[in-house]
Design a protein around this motif. Structure first.
Motif, PDB file in Angstrom:
ATOM      1  N   VAL A 255      -1.727  -1.987  -4.653  1.00  0.00           N
ATOM      2  CA  VAL A 255      -0.803  -1.884  -3.520  1.00  0.00           C
ATOM      3  C   VAL A 255      -0.625  -0.421  -3.096  1.00  0.00           C
ATOM      4  CG1 VAL A 255       1.578  -2.280  -2.768  1.00  0.00           C
ATOM      5  CG2 VAL A 255       0.382  -4.012  -4.114  1.00  0.00           C
ATOM      6  N   LEU A 256      -0.440   0.480  -4.053  1.00  0.00           N
ATOM      7  CA  LEU A 256      -0.224   1.884  -3.716  1.00  0.00           C
ATOM      8  C   LEU A 256      -1.467   2.511  -3.097  1.00  0.00           C
ATOM      9  CD1 LEU A 256       1.810   3.018  -6.854  1.00  0.00           C
ATOM     10  CD2 LEU A 256       2.675   2.496  -4.574  1.00  0.00           C
ATOM     11  N   SER A 257      -2.649   2.065  -3.501  1.00  0.00           N
ATOM     12  CA  SER A 257      -3.870   2.554  -2.860  1.00  0.00           C
ATOM     13  C   SER A 257      -3.964   2.066  -1.413  1.00  0.00           C
ATOM     14  CB  SER A 257      -5.105   2.097  -3.649  1.00  0.00           C
ATOM     15  OG  SER A 257      -5.079   2.599  -4.973  1.00  0.00           O
ATOM     16  N   ILE A 258      -3.516   0.843  -1.162  1.00  0.00           N
ATOM     17  CA  ILE A 258      -3.581   0.297   0.196  1.00  0.00           C
ATOM     18  C   ILE A 258      -2.633   1.028   1.139  1.00  0.00           C
ATOM     19  CG2 ILE A 258      -3.100  -1.762   1.582  1.00  0.00           C
ATOM     20  CD1 ILE A 258      -4.115  -3.436  -0.761  1.00  0.00           C
ATOM     21  N   ILE A 259      -1.418   1.315   0.672  1.00  0.00           N
ATOM     22  CA  ILE A 259      -0.429   1.947   1.567  1.00  0.00           C
ATOM     23  C   ILE A 259      -0.603   3.461   1.635  1.00  0.00           C
ATOM     24  CG2 ILE A 259       1.225   0.115   1.106  1.00  0.00           C
ATOM     25  CD1 ILE A 259       2.726   2.025  -0.722  1.00  0.00           C
TER      26      ILE A 259
END
Length: 386
Positions: A255-259
């Protein structure tokens, strides 16, 4: 003829000296002791107690390492037993396989995080001025500037003056050295724990047998059964908690890589370590990660915190009941108390060890204390309480 009455000769022997009666109470015996000797021995006892307390305080970190290694060994012991039972691998070979897997995972985490950290720090140094200019050109910065006036310009001037002062640069360097020494100390502690875990895993069965030798023979079977119950429950608890932490770490990385969060691998590691501490750990790690996301933008931080809010609900009502169903159920209040107490005594390692300790105490209470109290159907001396 008259008979003369025999008169006994007088006993001229000295009367026996009777010994002085012994004092009847312990208090009377104490009163006969020289006050100086009594005070001297009392002071020596206090001195010995203070010395033992000081030694335990100095060895606090070492004791936490030992406890942490024991619980890691207990957590990995079910995996070793599974390899022995399922694939008929000797215990030595099973221990070697598990240790190799743990070392590979540890090395993989280090290799995955350290290069990214170096790259991000280098980019921060190279692109620092441009990042400052982008922040000053952003809309939210202009809105805050219009709201607070020249406060931000004064703060920027103060930051420049601080950086240009050589004494402040020396203080910053000292702080960096302190952080570096702290990281080195943490790496040393992790190495010590891994080595102790290796020894404890290899000799766990013999340790249990030696511990049983301290118990009278007629109680050894009960003691051994209790030790197996405690070790099994603690092992299942550790495996379950590590599984929850791994799920949180992997999902956080995705998730943190996506955002577009900064250093997502490091934030995922923070989420993993935080999830090892139930209830308070996941929330604390979520807040830390959301605050770090403020470096990119407030919107990124809001999205990250919203994700963690949703994840904590899923973990509490879906993942945790399924994964931890076979482990010992620890009440939420005891989890919080144990985590806070363990953190105060031994930092992060103490907080991690505190929950299995609480689980062990619950097992001992359920297996020993409650049956002993239930077996007492009548009061001593036939008293019925009526």
């Amino acid at each position: 003829m008259r008979l003369r009455r025999h008169r006994p000769e007088p006993d001229n022997r000295p009367a026996p000296v009777h010994a002085k009666p012994a004092p009847k109470t312990a208090a009377a015996a104490i009163n006969r002791i020289n006050p100086f000797i009594f005070g001297l021995f009392g002071a020596l006892g206090v001195l010995v107690a203070l010395t033992i307390g000081g030694i335990i305080t100095q060895l606090g970190t070492v004791l936490v390492y030992i406890g942490f290694a024991i619980f890691l060994a207990l957590g990995l012991d079910p995996i070793i037993a599974f390899l022995e039972r399922r694939f008929s691998i000797p215990r030595g070979g099973s221990v070697a396989i598990v240790v190799a897997a743990v070392l590979l995972v540890f090395a993989g985490v280090i290799l995955a995080i350290v290069p990214i950290l170096v790259e991000q720090i280098t980019n921060l140094i190279d692109n620092g001025p441009q990042m400052v200019a982008d922040i000053q050109a952003s809309g939210w910065y202009k809105d805050l500037t219009n709201l607070f006036g020249a406060t931000f310009e004064d703060a920027a001037a103060a930051v420049l003056d601080f950086v240009q002062d050589p004494s402040n640069l020396l203080n910053i360097g000292g702080g960096v050295l302190a952080v570096g020494s702290g990281i080195a100390g943490g790496f040393t502690g992790v190495t010590i724990v891994l080595i102790l875990t290796l020894y404890f895993m290899a000799s766990l069965r013999s340790m249990k047998k030696v511990a049983a030798r301290f118990v009278p023979a007629y109680q050894r079977d009960t003691f051994s059964s209790l030790v197996e119950d405690v070790s099994g429950a603690v092992g299942r608890y550790v495996i379950g908690q590590v599984s929850l932490a791994a799920v949180n770490g992997v999902l956080s990385l995705i998730v943190l890589s996506i955002i577009g969060a900064p250093v997502p691998a490091l934030l995922a590691l923070i989420a993993f370590i935080g999830s090892m501490i139930p209830l308070v750990g996941t929330l604390s790690a979520s807040i830390i990660n959301a605050l770090i996301c403020l470096v990119v933008s407030p919107l990124t931080a809001i999205i990250a915190f919203g994700y963690y809010l949703v994840y904590m609900q899923i973990e509490a009502y879906v993942l945790s009941p399924r994964i931890m169903s076979k482990a010992v159920a620890v009440p939420g209040s005891l989890v919080v108390i144990a985590a806070v107490a363990g953190g105060a005594l031994g930092g992060i390692a103490g907080a991690l060890v505190a929950i299995p300790v609480a689980a062990s105490i619950i097992i001992i209470v359920q297996k020993v204390l409650f049956p002993a109290q239930d077996s007492k159907t009548s009061a001593p001396g036939g008293f019925t309480g009526r």
